[in-house]
Design a protein around this motif. Structure first.
Motif, PDB file in Angstrom:
ATOM      1  N   ALA A  15       0.853  -1.192   0.000  1.00 58.83           N
ATOM      2  CA  ALA A  15       0.000   0.000   0.000  1.00 58.83           C
ATOM      3  C   ALA A  15       0.887   1.240   0.000  1.00 58.83           C
ATOM      4  CB  ALA A  15      -0.919  -0.005   1.220  1.00 58.83           C
ATOM      5  N   LEU A  16       0.775   2.036  -1.048  1.00 60.77           N
ATOM      6  CA  LEU A  16       1.519   3.287  -1.160  1.00 60.77           C
ATOM      7  C   LEU A  16       0.583   4.451  -0.867  1.00 60.77           C
ATOM      8  CD1 LEU A  16       3.396   2.697  -4.562  1.00 60.77           C
ATOM      9  CD2 LEU A  16       4.196   2.119  -2.257  1.00 60.77           C
ATOM     10  N   GLY A  17       1.065   5.461  -0.155  1.00 60.11           N
ATOM     11  CA  GLY A  17       0.164   6.574   0.094  1.00 60.11           C
ATOM     12  C   GLY A  17       0.713   7.616   1.039  1.00 60.11           C
ATOM     13  N   ASP A  18      -0.229   8.339   1.654  1.00 54.37           N
ATOM     14  CA  ASP A  18       0.107   9.420   2.569  1.00 54.37           C
ATOM     15  C   ASP A  18      -0.395   9.081   3.965  1.00 54.37           C
ATOM     16  OD1 ASP A  18      -2.653   9.811   2.335  1.00 54.37           O
ATOM     17  OD2 ASP A  18      -2.464  11.513   0.979  1.00 54.37           O
ATOM     18  N   LYS A  74      -3.656 -16.055   0.824  1.00 53.66           N
ATOM     19  CA  LYS A  74      -2.523 -15.906   1.743  1.00 53.66           C
ATOM     20  C   LYS A  74      -1.781 -14.641   1.330  1.00 53.66           C
ATOM     21  CE  LYS A  74       1.289 -18.548   3.736  1.00 53.66           C
ATOM     22  NZ  LYS A  74       0.944 -18.414   5.132  1.00 53.66           N
ATOM     23  N   VAL A  75      -1.899 -13.629   2.167  1.00 50.42           N
ATOM     24  CA  VAL A  75      -1.403 -12.302   1.801  1.00 50.42           C
ATOM     25  C   VAL A  75      -0.491 -11.757   2.888  1.00 50.42           C
ATOM     26  CG1 VAL A  75      -2.053  -9.941   1.192  1.00 50.42           C
ATOM     27  CG2 VAL A  75      -3.525 -11.836   0.529  1.00 50.42           C
ATOM     28  N   ARG A  76       0.591 -11.148   2.450  1.00 47.19           N
ATOM     29  CA  ARG A  76       1.466 -10.388   3.344  1.00 47.19           C
ATOM     30  C   ARG A  76       1.391  -8.926   2.919  1.00 47.19           C
ATOM     31  NH1 ARG A  76       7.936 -10.242   3.110  1.00 47.19           N
ATOM     32  NH2 ARG A  76       8.319  -8.787   4.831  1.00 47.19           N
ATOM     33  N   GLY A  77       1.171  -8.038   3.872  1.00 39.97           N
ATOM     34  CA  GLY A  77       1.009  -6.627   3.542  1.00 39.97           C
ATOM     35  C   GLY A  77       2.210  -5.788   3.922  1.00 39.97           C
ATOM     36  N   LEU A  78       2.568  -4.855   3.047  1.00 38.34           N
ATOM     37  CA  LEU A  78       3.641  -3.897   3.295  1.00 38.34           C
ATOM     38  C   LEU A  78       3.093  -2.495   3.060  1.00 38.34           C
ATOM     39  CD1 LEU A  78       6.483  -5.733   1.312  1.00 38.34           C
ATOM     40  CD2 LEU A  78       6.142  -5.780   3.787  1.00 38.34           C
ATOM     41  N   PRO A 137      -4.798  -0.640   5.429  1.00 38.25           N
ATOM     42  CA  PRO A 137      -3.931  -1.683   4.860  1.00 38.25           C
ATOM     43  C   PRO A 137      -3.929  -2.960   5.692  1.00 38.25           C
ATOM     44  CG  PRO A 137      -2.843   0.449   4.732  1.00 38.25           C
ATOM     45  CD  PRO A 137      -4.060   0.632   5.606  1.00 38.25           C
ATOM     46  N   HIS A 138      -3.841  -2.818   7.018  1.00 34.66           N
ATOM     47  CA  HIS A 138      -3.833  -3.994   7.894  1.00 34.66           C
ATOM     48  C   HIS A 138      -5.184  -4.712   7.847  1.00 34.66           C
ATOM     49  CE1 HIS A 138      -2.304  -6.306  11.398  1.00 34.66           C
ATOM     50  NE2 HIS A 138      -3.595  -6.386  11.705  1.00 34.66           N
ATOM     51  N   LEU A 139      -6.260  -3.948   7.883  1.00 35.27           N
ATOM     52  CA  LEU A 139      -7.598  -4.555   7.839  1.00 35.27           C
ATOM     53  C   LEU A 139      -7.836  -5.279   6.520  1.00 35.27           C
ATOM     54  CD1 LEU A 139      -9.790  -1.679   9.357  1.00 35.27           C
ATOM     55  CD2 LEU A 139      -9.087  -3.799  10.485  1.00 35.27           C
ATOM     56  N   THR A 140      -7.371  -4.693   5.432  1.00 36.08           N
ATOM     57  CA  THR A 140      -7.551  -5.315   4.116  1.00 36.08           C
ATOM     58  C   THR A 140      -6.837  -6.657   4.058  1.00 36.08           C
ATOM     59  OG1 THR A 140      -7.692  -3.128   3.084  1.00 36.08           O
ATOM     60  CG2 THR A 140      -7.247  -4.990   1.635  1.00 36.08           C
ATOM     61  N   VAL A 141      -5.614  -6.700   4.571  1.00 34.07           N
ATOM     62  CA  VAL A 141      -4.863  -7.960   4.594  1.00 34.07           C
ATOM     63  C   VAL A 141      -5.596  -8.996   5.440  1.00 34.07           C
ATOM     64  CG1 VAL A 141      -2.729  -9.038   5.423  1.00 34.07           C
ATOM     65  CG2 VAL A 141      -2.630  -6.907   4.115  1.00 34.07           C
ATOM     66  N   SER A 165      -1.429  -0.868  -4.222  1.00 44.01           N
ATOM     67  CA  SER A 165      -2.461   0.173  -4.239  1.00 44.01           C
ATOM     68  C   SER A 165      -1.795   1.534  -4.067  1.00 44.01           C
ATOM     69  CB  SER A 165      -3.517  -0.053  -3.154  1.00 44.01           C
ATOM     70  OG  SER A 165      -2.973   0.114  -1.860  1.00 44.01           O
ATOM     71  N   VAL A 166      -2.350   2.524  -4.748  1.00 44.17           N
ATOM     72  CA  VAL A 166      -1.843   3.896  -4.664  1.00 44.17           C
ATOM     73  C   VAL A 166      -2.988   4.783  -4.202  1.00 44.17           C
ATOM     74  CG1 VAL A 166      -0.839   5.840  -5.933  1.00 44.17           C
ATOM     75  CG2 VAL A 166      -0.224   3.475  -6.567  1.00 44.17           C
TER      76      VAL A 166
END
Length: 214
Positions: A5-8, A37-41, A24-28, A72-73
């Protein structure tokens, strides 16, 4: 699958009660509970404009983005807030055309860099309007979102219509929402970030866009 997840400040989780409740954490969490099976950054900081995010993608994002299956941007709120506050404080109108052209250049650079460094699918979120009762804000947010749609078409980027998720619900979904006018931000506090409920809405709506295509 790695999701970045890229953003502000919105993506960073400003005004969420904890980073765990930022979208981002909730989406993962949602994706992992649906057999993905997803890892979020996350690459995001409060105060980042589209120019700052472009710099971060260029200088710090390569190792993250190159391993990502989907990115995601979400950028533009700071650009909008800075332009609006400049106008109100100086009493000098900042042309919407200039504001949008600068945003277009930076977002185009972000898309170009992601595509150059990876095979990730790109999801770009439109910008909701935290000041729906200010005509100037309506004009600029509409212009910003038109730019997102135009560039997304050119770069084969998927658009997630976040502005529709918030439309008419800003008072419920934004932290510190007052009158929905740009003047609300003149005190120094920017009532522009999602509250926990807003982050939950984003995660629920965004998750389907991130599921791998079959």
């Amino acid at each position: 699958m790695i999701y970045t997840a890229l953003g502000d400040s919105i993506t960073f989780g400003e005004n969420a009660s904890s980073l765990a409740k930022a979208y981002p954490h909730l989406t993962v969490s949602i994706l992992n509970s649906s057999s993905c099976k997803v890892r979020g950054l996350v690459l995001a900081r409060p105060g980042w404009s589209s120019s700052d995010l472009l710099d971060a993608v260029i200088w710090r994002g390569d190792s993250i983005i190159s391993r990502s299956a989907v990115v995601s941007v979400w950028i533009g709120g700071v650009d909008l807030a800075n332009a609006a506050l400049f106008t109100f404080r100086t009493k000098q109108p900042l042309a919407a055309k200039h504001f949008v052209a600068n945003y277009r250049r930076n977002l185009s650079g972000i898309f170009t860099r992601i595509k150059k460094g990876s095979h990730a699918r790109i999801i770009c979120c439109t910008q909701y309007n935290p000041f729906p009762n200010s005509p100037l804000s309506v004009e600029w947010v509409d212009g910003l979102n038109r730019t997102i749609h135009e560039l997304a078409h050119s770069y084969d980027v998927i658009v997630a219509p976040a502005h529709t998720w918030f439309e008419g619900k800003q008072a419920d979904l934004l932290y510190g929402y007052r009158n929905g006018k740009i003047e609300d931000a003149l005190s120094g506090f920017l009532p522009i970030h999602p509250n926990d409920r807003g982050h939950r809405v984003i995660a629920t709506k965004l998750a389907p866009y991130l599921i791998p295509r079959k």
